[in-house]
Design a protein around this motif. Structure first.
Motif, mmCIF file in Angstrom:
data_model
loop_
_atom_site.group_PDB
_atom_site.id
_atom_site.type_symbol
_atom_site.label_atom_id
_atom_site.label_comp_id
_atom_site.label_asym_id
_atom_site.label_seq_id
_atom_site.Cartn_x
_atom_site.Cartn_y
_atom_site.Cartn_z
ATOM 1 N N ASN A 31 -3.903 6.335 0.223
ATOM 2 C CA ASN A 31 -5.101 5.950 0.958
ATOM 3 C C ASN A 31 -5.026 6.381 2.424
ATOM 4 O O ASN A 31 -3.980 6.260 3.064
ATOM 5 N N TRP A 32 -6.156 6.879 2.923
ATOM 6 C CA TRP A 32 -6.401 6.931 4.357
ATOM 7 C C TRP A 32 -7.037 5.611 4.756
ATOM 8 O O TRP A 32 -7.690 4.961 3.919
ATOM 9 N N LYS A 33 -6.884 5.212 6.006
ATOM 10 C CA LYS A 33 -7.457 3.935 6.429
ATOM 11 C C LYS A 33 -8.000 4.033 7.847
ATOM 12 O O LYS A 33 -7.474 4.771 8.695
ATOM 13 N N PHE A 79 -10.310 1.391 3.377
ATOM 14 C CA PHE A 79 -9.342 2.331 2.831
ATOM 15 C C PHE A 79 -10.109 3.348 1.995
ATOM 16 O O PHE A 79 -11.031 2.989 1.266
ATOM 17 N N ASP A 107 0.671 4.727 11.019
ATOM 18 C CA ASP A 107 -0.546 4.327 11.731
ATOM 19 C C ASP A 107 -0.504 4.915 13.131
ATOM 20 O O ASP A 107 0.577 5.087 13.711
ATOM 21 N N LEU A 137 -9.218 1.051 10.553
ATOM 22 C CA LEU A 137 -9.237 -0.397 10.730
ATOM 23 C C LEU A 137 -9.489 -0.765 12.183
ATOM 24 O O LEU A 137 -9.177 0.008 13.095
ATOM 25 N N THR A 184 0.821 -1.211 0.000
ATOM 26 C CA THR A 184 0.000 0.000 0.000
ATOM 27 C C THR A 184 0.856 1.264 0.000
ATOM 28 O O THR A 184 0.322 2.370 -0.009
ATOM 29 N N MET A 194 -7.575 -5.875 -0.194
ATOM 30 C CA MET A 194 -8.310 -4.627 -0.344
ATOM 31 C C MET A 194 -9.260 -4.827 -1.525
ATOM 32 O O MET A 194 -8.822 -5.067 -2.657
ATOM 33 N N TYR A 229 -11.560 -3.714 3.528
ATOM 34 C CA TYR A 229 -10.345 -4.504 3.742
ATOM 35 C C TYR A 229 -10.604 -5.588 4.775
ATOM 36 O O TYR A 229 -11.263 -5.366 5.797
ATOM 37 N N TYR A 259 -2.348 6.566 7.164
ATOM 38 C CA TYR A 259 -2.244 7.063 5.793
ATOM 39 C C TYR A 259 -1.039 6.395 5.144
ATOM 40 O O TYR A 259 -0.021 6.139 5.794
#
Length: 366
Positions: free
Chosen positions: A133-135, A155, A62, A137, A57, A314, A289, A77
């Protein structure tokens, strides 16, 4: 997409149920911060972890914190560095690939004399990933060994995931191709009046040769289905001759809905108005995801540093598109795509998900 979201929510519900069941079990000697990674207990929001990530990715960061001893909430990100992969395309002359090379050899000198540009029949194109990508989780730890975790989330990032454009060195060749095709269009429509030199018309001989050779283009593959005109095509100011037909200004040459190209016809890419060749790959911005991971201490005697690995999928929410500058989707509209691009198209068609494999180095802040 809805099925994937429901699956993620179902998994989280199962994890929550498991967590509540485990909360009823005795935890003798485990109250407080984690001291045993095999069967630890964590107070809610008791610490904050900051991680550096690297993998499929891209590179990023994080931040995470525990919700309880079963779940961690993680956000971050990532962006993929724009490394370059070179691809090569051959320029064809006319409709017959068997005679294209010999035609090009005869034309190359003529084009250099006429345009001043030396023409190469191989065009180099630079492909680059462009995604970020922002994520958000949730890491669930339903196992006794808390080093293992299952992850579900989303994501959210760029729609464009890659792009390709010709190299600067090939601009003269593409400009010469554009000039040649402009002359070919004039010859095709009968617009061959370019004046006289010394009372003669030497350009007519050039137009005759151009009509004999055919258009110059990059043959990418064949159309999967009929391509229709999206709007009426009308004759320009002064009218136009196409073949043996004369169209006055404003006459409809092709009506909306007429067939522009039939299924099975060759799809030929020509340079755009800036004499460039371009393509972009697109996917959904929102991508669910699901994955699994494993982690532990990075340093044996320091509990504040950890390392972990994540792998998963993803979900693109469908097959991505590869769209050229003329608006043609190579994935959905063209078959038998040639060259390296054809290899990428075949891979995208087979895999509806993006494989995720990431390494995280984590430092506990508090």
């Amino acid at each position: 997409m809805n099925r994937l979201i429901r699956l993620a929510l179902t998994l989280l519900t199962v994890f929550c149920t498991t967590a509540r069941a485990q909360d009823t079990l005795p935890r003798a000697g485990l109250e407080g911060s984690i001291t045993d990674p095999i069967a630890g207990y964590v107070k809610p929001f008791s610490h904050l972890d900051v991680s550096v990530t690297s993998g499929s990715t891209g590179i990023g960061f994080d931040v995470s914190m525990p919700i309880n001893d079963m779940f961690d909430l993680r956000a971050g990100y990532a962006i993929m560095p724009r490394f370059t992969h070179m691809m090569h395309f051959g320029v064809d002359v006319g409709d017959d690939p068997a005679t294209s090379n010999s035609k090009f050899q005869r034309l190359s000198g003529l084009l250099e004399d006429f345009t001043g540009f030396k023409v190469d029949n191989v065009i180099d194109v630079k492909g680059q990933p462009t995604y970020w990508n922002w994520k958000l989780l949730v890491d669930a730890k339903p196992f006794r060994d808390k080093r293992w975790h299952l992850t579900a989330g989303f994501f959210l990032g760029s729609r464009e995931i890659a792009r390709a454009v010709n190299t600067t060195e090939d601009m003269p060749s593409l400009m010469a191709v554009s000039i040649y095709n402009h002359l070919y269009n004039r010859a095709l429509t009968g617009d061959t009046d370019m004046g006289t030199i010394g009372g003669s018309t030497p350009y007519l001989e050039i137009f005759d040769k151009i009509l004999e050779y055919g258009r110059m283009s990059i043959r990418m593959g064949e159309y999967k289905h009929d391509v229709l005109y999206e709007e009426d095509v009308v004759a320009p100011e002064g009218g136009v001759i196409i073949g043996n037909d004369l169209y006055m200004e404003g006459d409809i040459i092709h009506a909306k809905g007429d067939v522009m190209y039939k299924a099975g016809d060759a799809y030929r890419l020509v340079p755009d108005e800036n004499s460039m060749v371009k393509a972009w790959a697109y996917a959904n911005r929102l991508k669910p995801y699901l994955g699994i991971g494993y982690g532990g201490r990075l340093l044996k005697n320091n509990p504040n540093w950890n390392v972990s690995f994540d792998c998963g999928a993803m979900f693109w929410g469908g097959t991505p598109q590869i769209v050229t500058h003329d608006g043609t989707d190579l994935v959905n509209d063209v078959k038998n795509v040639r060259g390296k691009v054809g290899d990428y198209v075949d891979i995208i068609k087979k895999f509806k998900v993006f494989p995720v494999l990431n390494l995280r180095i984590t430092r506990r802040i508090f």
